[in-house]
Design an enzyme around this catalytic site. Structure first.
Site, PDB file in Angstrom:
ATOM      1  N   GLU A 264       0.825  -1.214   0.000  1.00 58.46           N
ATOM      2  CA  GLU A 264       0.000   0.000   0.000  1.00 58.46           C
ATOM      3  C   GLU A 264       0.854   1.258   0.000  1.00 58.46           C
ATOM      4  OE1 GLU A 264      -3.435  -2.057   2.649  1.00 58.46           O
ATOM      5  OE2 GLU A 264      -3.452   0.080   2.257  1.00 58.46           O
ATOM      6  N   ASP A 268       1.023   4.069  -2.943  1.00 58.92           N
ATOM      7  CA  ASP A 268       0.677   5.468  -2.736  1.00 58.92           C
ATOM      8  C   ASP A 268       1.805   6.388  -3.157  1.00 58.92           C
ATOM      9  OD1 ASP A 268      -1.668   4.611  -1.808  1.00 58.92           O
ATOM     10  OD2 ASP A 268      -1.318   5.081   0.292  1.00 58.92           O
ATOM     11  N   SER A 462      -7.935   2.010  -3.466  1.00 56.56           N
ATOM     12  CA  SER A 462      -6.667   2.503  -2.912  1.00 56.56           C
ATOM     13  C   SER A 462      -5.741   2.957  -4.022  1.00 56.56           C
ATOM     14  CB  SER A 462      -5.929   1.402  -2.159  1.00 56.56           C
ATOM     15  OG  SER A 462      -6.632   0.967  -1.062  1.00 56.56           O
ATOM     16  N   ASP A 503     -17.441  10.859 -18.259  1.00 55.07           N
ATOM     17  CA  ASP A 503     -18.591  10.148 -17.694  1.00 55.07           C
ATOM     18  C   ASP A 503     -18.452   8.644 -17.985  1.00 55.07           C
ATOM     19  OD1 ASP A 503     -21.005   9.597 -16.564  1.00 55.07           O
ATOM     20  OD2 ASP A 503     -22.219  10.606 -18.097  1.00 55.07           O
ATOM     21  N   GLY A 522     -24.209  10.739 -16.388  1.00 52.32           N
ATOM     22  CA  GLY A 522     -24.266  11.625 -15.222  1.00 52.32           C
ATOM     23  C   GLY A 522     -23.693  10.924 -14.007  1.00 52.32           C
ATOM     24  N   ASP A 524     -23.286   8.621 -10.832  1.00 46.86           N
ATOM     25  CA  ASP A 524     -23.836   7.335 -10.390  1.00 46.86           C
ATOM     26  C   ASP A 524     -23.061   6.847  -9.173  1.00 46.86           C
ATOM     27  OD1 ASP A 524     -21.535   5.569 -11.361  1.00 46.86           O
ATOM     28  OD2 ASP A 524     -22.144   6.529 -13.238  1.00 46.86           O
TER      29      ASP A 524
END
Ligand SMILES: *[C@@H]1O[C@H](CO)[C@@H](O)[C@H](O)[C@H]1NC(C)=O
Ligand SMILES: *[C@@H]1O[C@H](CO)[C@@H](O)[C@H](O)[C@H]1NC(C)=O
Ligand SMILES: *[C@@H]1O[C@H](CO)[C@@H](O)[C@H](O)[C@H]1NC(C)=O
Length: 543
Positions: A264, A268, A462, A503, A522, A524
């Site tokens: 992780e 990052d 993540s 979108d 749009g 969701d």
């Protein structure tokens, strides 16, 4: 009435009330520990608890109003972010609350330290036996079965009547947070060797169709120039490398060995330093010395940063919990802290979760589960997509509706349009009046990272969160270079400019034995408004 008789009357009132702090009011209680936790034994009477006491802030509504005033593009105050002192004036507790709580603690021979900049969090170390007595609680050791970690928690706690109105929450008590929240998982599709070769031989040209690397994501290539611009990255007890600053809190470690280098943390850093090229990144590693009751560093981080004079312009966190596992009072207090960062000009981003409609992670359920902090309306929640033609919702991309917060004004039209388009699908499985999330999405599958010397693909929101955060950091860089304010709290700007995002209209996040939410034209509740288009976002930011 004379002053003397008032004085006498008040003495009489105190005497008549009997000994202080003896009548308790239940604050929070659970019928049992959540699934996944097992009761082990009573907590050892002499072991020490670091109690965090949240005092009510003077003016949360005022802070929220000020936040929207500086974050809504149509407002004349847009970009006029607040100072630390201005934010603290909203967050501070009343003198009356501080005095009442300190008097109660003093009656137990305790003095609390202030642990947040505004003084709305106190901390005090007490043995379990005393905590049981002070809070009419029953601290037990609970084991989180999947990780084997143990925690001291109580299924209920109470406060004396004299202080009940002056305390929002005490932690750790009834919040059973999961220590494994939102780990990215290794992608299945490709063997590591094949992926490594593809990435190393042609990293600049790799498309996002099957594997994701920083370079095509950073297209058009844009490196930052402003050193006053920064991103804060948060992981607990994870490794870091040497090209960014590391801030250690509460015994956090900066371990560099291959065996301790976490996927992780590597993810990052590689996708913030890798995409937000040139933007100073600092990595906050929070320890687990029980300092914030193992709340994944959430409390330590907000309390540490709240005292900084210069806050980072972007804060990206890939941790999350099931909303139901969080005390509502604690969740609200943390959400207010994120609102305070937004008011100061920080864009706060959180991963939406990796359980689709099942919440933070996959679980057995009969109704859709919300995730925290994604459901907090004062931060930007990031979901995942995969592929390029078209970009498609990842099935694990958590999304849905909070049971703790209602839909904020900035998204009410977007949410109403989705609910109308969806019709009766998912009826009864979610809270129609809740805050809808995520707000946006980014690539989150087969994202290539180098960990322990090997290149491997990982999946998860993540991955998407540092990618989106880095795009924001690059926009901030250009805004700062042009002498403008950074973007700060993003959502009012995002929902006012939906066409600057790509979108996503295919894919869904099934779960709980049902279809989940489908991506639609749009906004969701699986990909939000869509994925970043840097050129269009630049234009919308006036660059
Ligand atoms: C309170 O502050 C003192 C002095 O800085 C420190 O020694 C002590 O550990 C702190 N206690 C808590 C509960 O944080
Ligand atoms: C959420 O709840 C489920 C079921 O109890 C559990 O497996 C999971 O670890 C919890 N936490 C997260 C972050 O999903
Ligand atoms: C639904 O959400 C609202 C907030 O909009 C909340 O007040 C209510 O308690 C939620 N309902 C349930 C059943 O959790």
């Amino acid at each position: 009435m004379s002053v003397t008789s008032l004085f006498l009357a008040s003495i009489f009132a105190v005497a008549a009330a009997g000994p202080a702090f003896q009548t308790f009011v239940v604050q929070e209680s659970l019928s049992g520990a959540p699934a996944g936790f097992a009761k082990v034994a009573p907590a050892a009477a002499s072991s020490s608890l670091n109690l965090r006491i949240a005092l009510p802030s003077n003016d949360v509504a005022g802070l929220e109003k000020a936040l929207l005033d500086v974050s809504t593009p149509s407002s004349s105050n847009y970009g006029n972010h607040l100072s630390k002192a201005e934010v603290n004036a909203f967050l501070a507790p009343s003198d009356e609350a501080v005095a009442a709580v300190q008097a109660w603690l003093a009656s137990h021979g305790l003095v609390a330290n202030t642990s947040s900049s505004a003084g709305d969090w106190l901390s005090v170390n007490v043995p379990v036996s005393k905590a049981n007595d002070m809070l009419s609680a029953n601290y037990q050791t609970f084991k989180h079965i999947a990780s084997g970690k143990t925690y001291a928690r109580t299924l209920s706690f109470s406060l004396p009547t004299e202080v009940a109105d002056f305390v929002d929450h005490i932690h750790p008590t009834t919040t059973f947070n999961s220590p494994l929240s939102l780990s990215p998982v290794l992608s299945v599709p490709k063997p590591v060797a094949e992926v490594s070769e593809e990435v190393s031989s042609d990293a600049t040209a790799a498309s996002c169709a099957t594997t994701i690397t920083p370079i095509p994501l950073q297209d058009p290539t844009t490196a930052a120039t402003e050193s006053s611009n920064s991103i804060a990255k948060f992981r607990t007890n994870m490794a870091s490398s040497t090209t960014f600053k590391t801030q250690l809190l509460d015994g956090g470690k900066n371990s560099q060995g291959a065996s301790t280098a976490g996927v992780e943390a590597n993810l990052d850093i590689q996708y913030t330093v890798g995409i937000a090229t040139g933007v100073p990144v600092f990595f906050v590693s929070v320890g687990e010395s029980f300092q914030d009751g193992d709340l994944e560093g959430f409390l330590d981080i907000v309390n540490f940063l709240s005292d900084e004079d210069d806050v980072p312009q972007v804060m990206s966190t890939s941790y999350g919990e099931n909303e139901t596992d969080m005390s509502k009072a604690l969740a609200f207090k943390l959400c207010t802290a994120y609102a305070a960062f937004g008011a100061r000009g920080t864009s706060v981003l959180f991963a939406s979760g990796d359980g689709g409609v099942e919440g933070g992670q996959s679980q057995t359920c009969t109704k859709y589960q919300a995730a925290f902090p994604a459901g907090c309306p004062f931060l930007t929640a990031v979901g995942s997509v995969h592929g390029t033609s078209p970009e498609t919702a990842s099935t694990f991309s958590s999304g849905g509706f909070s049971n703790y917060w209602g839909a904020p004004d900035y998204q009410s039209d977007a949410v109403a349009a989705y609910l109308k388009a969806q019709g009766t699908t998912n009826n009864g499985l979610f809270n129609v009046s809740g805050r809808g999330y995520p707000d946006v999405a980014a690539q989150g599958e087969n994202v290539q990272i180098v960990s322990g010397g090997t290149t491997e693909g990982v999946d998860g929101t993540s991955c998407s969160t540092p990618i989106f955060a880095s795009v924001v950091a690059l926009l901030n860089d250009q805004l700062i270079a042009a002498g403008n304010a950074p973007l700060g709290f993003l959502n009012p700007w995002l929902y006012a400019n939906p066409s600057m995002l790509n979108d996503v209209t295919t894919g869904s996040n099934p779960g709980c034995g049902a279809k989940g939410f489908a991506a639609k034209a749009g906004w969701d509740p699986v990909t939000g408004l869509g994925t970043p288009d840097f050129t269009k976002m630049k234009a919308a930011a006036g660059l």
